[in-house]
Design an enzyme around this catalytic site. Structure first.
Site, mmCIF file in Angstrom:
data_model
loop_
_atom_site.group_PDB
_atom_site.id
_atom_site.type_symbol
_atom_site.label_atom_id
_atom_site.label_comp_id
_atom_site.label_asym_id
_atom_site.label_seq_id
_atom_site.Cartn_x
_atom_site.Cartn_y
_atom_site.Cartn_z
ATOM 1 N N LYS A 186 -2.289 -1.470 -3.741
ATOM 2 C CA LYS A 186 -2.871 -0.535 -3.577
ATOM 3 C C LYS A 186 -2.292 0.772 -3.791
ATOM 4 O O LYS A 186 -1.212 1.014 -2.889
ATOM 5 C CB LYS A 186 -3.842 -0.295 -2.299
ATOM 6 N N LYS A 232 0.810 -1.258 0.022
ATOM 7 C CA LYS A 232 -0.095 -0.109 -0.147
ATOM 8 C C LYS A 232 0.930 1.233 -0.093
ATOM 9 O O LYS A 232 1.730 1.426 1.061
ATOM 10 C CB LYS A 232 -0.806 0.000 1.372
#
Length: 351
Positions: A272, A218
């Site tokens: 992400k 992320k």
């Protein structure tokens, strides 16, 4: 003189054309592109409704559909409306939902303690959906940011997000989410050691069959703004999240980080944001071979919607092309706010 030039040019062009087969070795790539049936027959990558995970936002109350200004077409919804959305998703063939809560401000504090309440909004939503639509998958995010009064994913102490105390909290919250019926726990906090701690906590509570989809990579991205509006943290955040999210410059670090999650027991990996990190998607799939997913985040969604609204792009075609890009990069599925829209187009044979 003009006729002579024209004739000479035509002769050169004819000679060049006669040499095309010699140049190409009789291999003409356009042959398989000539007709719709042959394009379909030779298509390498396909997008299916089975590849779609639909993230939804839930709020307290009943009969609530609250439009999110920064995400046209997306609503915050009360639990009863979330149940209706789950039924619609199941009818479309979408295999799973990912749920994200927007809780009242008076329930938020420095430690995100409301995340540890068994009957909080996220767990209430899971129970209601599982009762009404038992065969749809539920993926829950176990980060603390929807529950803190500072908008960070962890516990704030003296200006620092403390790692180990946060990990203990999210492991406990993960057990409550599994108790409520969550099928996949998906920690997005990026604390060190969280996957192993959650796996041990789930197993100790008897949830051996609950999977972990790690937000393995992320990144500290500029693409999250509309999401923070959706869960009500955009005005709360003090500082930024670069002390625990990945630096967008660091691909090797991302792979090392994901490797630790694999060692600790992650069943699936997530990247992400998605589109600007397709290289990471491919690297994780090739390196670890685990089911790999991308999150097409709020900023990516909103850029498409804004371009479509301005008349600059064909929104449907761009949407499907970008979803296909995730598959081509090695992803097994995509978390996308476009899931219902994409599912309908796929059902019409436009996938």
């Amino acid at each position: 003189m003009g006729d002579k030039i024209r004739n000479t040019a035509a002769g050169l062009a004819a000679a060049a054309a006669s040499d095309i087969d010699e140049i190409t070795g009789h291999r003409r790539m356009r042959r398989t592109r000539a007709a719709d049936w042959s394009r379909r027959l030779t298509r390498e990558t396909r997008l299916s409704v089975d590849d779609l995970i639909w993230p939804i936002f839930v709020v307290p109350g009943s009969n609530v559909l609250d439009p999110i200004e920064a995400m046209p077409g997306v609503n915050r919804m009360s639990v009863d409306k979330a149940v209706e959305a789950a039924k619609m998703a199941a009818d479309l063939g979408i295999p799973a939902l990912a749920t994200f809560p927007n809780v009242e401000m008076h329930r938020r504090d420095q430690t995100g303690s409301h995340a540890l309440e068994p009957e909080n909004l996220i767990n209430e939503t899971t129970r209601a959906i599982k009762k009404a639509v038992p065969n749809i998958g539920i993926i829950t995010d176990v980060a603390l940011d929807p529950f803190t009064d500072h908008g960070h994913d962890g516990i704030l102490r003296d200006g620092e997000i403390v790692n180990d105390e946060t990990v203990r909290a999210i492991a406990a919250a993960a057990v409550h989410q599994a108790d409520a019926g969550a099928d996949i726990i998906s920690p997005s906090d990026m604390m060190d050691g969280r996957i192993g701690a959650i796996r041990r906590a789930l197993d100790a509570a008897g949830h051996h069959n609950v999977s972990i989809m790690s937000y393995a990579t992320k990144f500290a991205s500029a693409c999250y703004g509309p999401y923070r509006e959706a869960i009500g943290t955009s005005g709360l955040l003090k500082g930024d999240k670069r002390t625990y999210y990945l630096d967008p410059s660091n691909a090797n670090e991302a792979i090392r980080d994901a490797g630790l999650d694999v060692e600790e027991g992650a069943d699936m990996l997530m990247v992400k944001p998605g589109l600007v990190y397709l290289d990471i998607c491919r690297a994780l799939k090739d390196t670890f071979g685990l089911p790999t997913f991308a999150y097409q985040v709020s900023g990516e969604y909103s850029m498409i919607k804004a371009g479509e609204a301005a008349g600059y792009i064909d929104g449907e075609r761009i949407m499907m092309e970008k979803l296909l890009a995730f598959k081509r990069a090695g992803c097994d599925g995509v978390l996308t706010y476009f899931a219902p829209e994409a599912a309908r187009l796929i059902a019409k044979g436009q996938g």
